[in-house]
Write an enzyme that holds these catalytic residues in place. Structure first.
Site, PDB file in Angstrom:
ATOM      1  N   GLU A 107       4.924  -3.785   6.561  1.00 18.91           N
ATOM      2  CA  GLU A 107       4.844  -3.567   5.113  1.00 18.91           C
ATOM      3  C   GLU A 107       5.991  -4.315   4.425  1.00 18.91           C
ATOM      4  OE1 GLU A 107       5.597   0.379   3.385  1.00 18.91           O
ATOM      5  OE2 GLU A 107       6.489   0.987   5.292  1.00 18.91           O
ATOM      6  N   LYS A 142      -0.594   1.269  -0.833  1.00 17.87           N
ATOM      7  CA  LYS A 142      -0.186   2.423  -0.027  1.00 17.87           C
ATOM      8  C   LYS A 142      -0.553   3.707  -0.756  1.00 17.87           C
ATOM      9  CE  LYS A 142       3.986   3.985   2.477  1.00 17.87           C
ATOM     10  NZ  LYS A 142       5.379   3.596   2.794  1.00 17.87           N
ATOM     11  N   CYS A 162       2.067   2.526   6.613  1.00 17.01           N
ATOM     12  CA  CYS A 162       3.179   3.341   7.089  1.00 17.01           C
ATOM     13  C   CYS A 162       2.983   4.847   6.940  1.00 17.01           C
ATOM     14  CB  CYS A 162       4.466   2.902   6.394  1.00 17.01           C
ATOM     15  SG  CYS A 162       5.962   3.480   7.269  1.00 17.01           S
TER      16      CYS A 162
END
Length: 643
Positions: free
Chosen positions: A45, A114, A169
């Protein structure tokens, strides 16, 4: 190729806030992965800028340069077919998002933000980034073009079953990760762009989390995390990478290494799709699932090239690690034991009869029976071990059978079957010399009759000894050794039986018994129904007739566990056994396996009860229900036509 997709996880050594240098390193790894045949690659990321830019994320200079850099990267790799996912901060609608940009052949396909933004302990992402979880389907401008933007994107290969989903993540660490819902809507490869720092114990936890999520999603999971080059002001990043498939870690990168990281392996899409089809609870349930509409973006998966990077285990039923093998043997032995314990208690049986040949299967069954009787505090003398010498019994197996029965303290009985068989040959008009199927089966059925009658006399049960590999091939005499009152080995493959006997030997305190068990484990596999050689050695070796059991167990595993086509089984077997058997040998025995498996179903349709111990069972009451007269023609034709 044969349902495999080659994936890569990369972690470049970046420079914080140096977008030009970072895309140069990313490009270099893309080219390296492409040269090694990777069809899909994922980067950490925010890898274009670095994850640890902190308040620099509020600087227009950094954000504008990041957009320029990603466009340059897309342009520089336009001649490459590899599908890429790269992390970058992107602003739209007065909000900044931590995103993954997916591109191929010089074209951006979509952008995924995200969903879950961590804001605890060492993470303060909410200071800079917004969540993409509530966004409606929309587009985002990068340069002069608009691209699909949102958490609702899946990338579906037009020329493959591969469907790629993205999460970033923290998304993985949540109670219901986005990948769970994406998988329910078709994603079978999940890419995770991450930046997870190192602390004591975290790597092992993360490893188990990735394996578990790949299993829960019945998917391939490709994870990569920020590496060396990120700021170490408060934290350390080492570039962890994992490739997992349905609960198994296929590859992982070295940590604490100063070099760029790149791991490559193969995801078996065919097997994932098979498990999803047979797992009926995997499909969305209308009454409790409120899944959002997904935008499917089509792409052409690059042609598969180079060899498989994946290890194909030639012994899929046998763990490769010694410590794991010990644990597996103990667990299997306990399952067998407790199955028999339950049956003995249910029918209130205080005795058991078992035929002991001095071979692997009867030895394992005897040791399980002994453990069951010990568990129930029933004297071992209540177990009657019967040796029944016939025309093919050799001195070695006879000696081992007698020695084993006596050394472990069970009752012993010897009954020769020769005179009874000779009389039977006379009764039916057989010459008693021609070693045909009648000659062999007469002996097997005579032995079974003796065991059944002895069980009646002692008010006990006959313990079956046949294993799963024999059942798959039909290598059992119908209503002979095929029959018992409880079969403890019914779902143990032959390749594992030997290890179980060796494990039993190594856990045996009595040296004499241990020596006997180890010699049995080293004895060639044979039904001993044909007279021995002149020197007294075994003449009739099963594997000379039906083929190597290690091959048949390999065929059985892939045929049963994943519904693999014959051509795929052949391909995998050639990978696994390429230095041991020729291509023609493997194909020959695969044809034998298919013919026998289909023709011998009638024996499996009336199997006695017995415990399932692994992922495969041939019981007609549970795992395998097949018509006894199904044609094998389609399978044999597929093998020929795809060769």
């Amino acid at each position: 190729m044969n349902g495999f997709v080659k994936v890569a996880a990369a972690a470049p050594n970046i420079e914080v806030a140096n977008c030009t240098e970072n895309i140069h390193r990313i490009e270099s790894l893309i080219r390296k992965a492409d040269k090694q045949g990777a069809q899909i690659i994922v980067f950490p990321e925010l890898s274009v800028t670095g994850y640890t830019c902190m308040d620099l994320f509020a600087q227009d200079t950094l954000l504008d340069r990041a957009k320029d850099a990603i466009l340059q990267l897309v342009e520089k790799t336009k001649k490459l077919n590899i599908l890429c996912a790269v992390g970058i901060p992107l602003a739209t609608e007065n909000k900044l998002f931590n995103t993954a940009v997916v591109f191929q052949n010089g074209r951006i396909l979509g952008v995924i933000p995200k969903s879950f933004i961590p804001n605890y302990k060492e993470f303060q992402e909410m200071r800079w980034f917004s969540s993409g979880s509530k966004l409606q389907p929309q587009t985002i401008r990068i340069g002069n073009e608009e691209y699909p933007f949102g958490t609702d994107l899946l990338f579906s290969a037009k020329n493959s079953k591969a469907v790629v989903g993205i999460e970033v993540c923290e998304d993985l660490w949540t109670p219901v990760p986005p990948s769970s819902k994406l998988s329910m809507q078709g994603a079978n490869i999940i890419l995770n762009l991450s930046a997870s720092n190192e602390i004591i114990g975290k790597n092992q936890y993360l490893r188990s989390l990735i394996a578990q999520q790949s299993a829960r999603c019945i998917a391939g999971y490709v994870y990569t995390s920020a590496g060396f080059g990120e700021s170490s002001t408060d934290l350390v990043y080492t570039g962890k990478g994992f490739i997992a498939e349905n609960g198994t870690i296929l590859s992982e990168s070295e940590r604490f290494d100063l070099n760029d990281k790149l791991i490559i392996n193969d995801i078996n899409i065919d097997y994932l799709q098979h498990d999803r089809l047979v797992n009926t609870s995997f499909a969305p349930q209308p009454q409790n699932e409120n899944l959002s509409i997904i935008r499917y973006i089509a792409f052409d998966l690059a042609p598969y090239k180079n060899k498989l990077d994946r290890f194909i285990n030639p012994y899929p039923f046998v763990p490769s690690e010694n410590s794991e093998l010990k644990d597996r043997c103990e667990e299997i032995f306990n399952i067998q034991t407790f199955g028999l314990v339950k049956r003995l208690k249910h029918i209130n049986a205080k005795s058991a009869v078992i035929g002991i040949s001095g071979g692997l299967d009867s030895t394992l069954a005897l040791m399980v029976t002994v453990r069951a009787f010990d568990t129930l505090n029933i004297p071992r003398k209540n177990i009657l071990g019967v040796t029944m010498p016939g025309f093919g019994t050799t001195g070695r197996t006879y000696k081992n059978a007698v020695s084993l029965i006596k050394s472990i303290g069970v009752s012993f009985k010897e009954i020769s079957i020769k005179d009874a068989c000779i009389q039977h040959f006379k009764d039916i008009g057989h010459d008693g010399k021609t070693p045909d199927i009648t000659y062999e089966n007469t002996q097997a059925r005579e032995r079974t009759q003796i065991l059944m009658d002895l069980a009646n006399q002692t008010n006990g049960i006959v313990i079956g000894t046949g294993d799963m590999s024999e059942l798959a091939l039909g290598w059992a005499t119908y209503n002979g050794d095929h029959m018992s009152m409880y079969g403890v080995n019914v779902s143990i493959p032959k390749t594992l039986v030997r290890y179980l006997v060796e494990w039993t030997a190594n856990n045996m305190p009595d040296k004499k018994t241990r020596k006997t068990l180890l010699d049995i484990a080293d004895t060639p596999i044979s039904p001993e129904l044909i007279p021995a050689n002149e020197d007294g050695t075994i003449c009739q070796k099963t594997e000379d007739f039906v083929g190597p059991y290690e091959l048949h167990d390999f065929f059985l595993y892939h045929f049963m566990r994943f519904g693999a086509s014959p051509s795929k089984i052949l391909f995998l077997a050639r990978q696994a056994f390429n230095k041991k058997y020729s291509d023609n040998e493997i194909k020959k025995w695969l044809q034998t396996f298919l013919r026998r498996f289909f023709s011998q179903q009638f024996k499996r349709s009336c199997l006695p009860d017995g415990p399932k111990v692994g992922s495969i069972s041939l019981s007609p009451r549970s795992d395998w229900r097949m018509p006894s007269d199904a044609s094998v023609a389609l399978w044999l034709n597929e093998l020929e036509n795809k060769e």
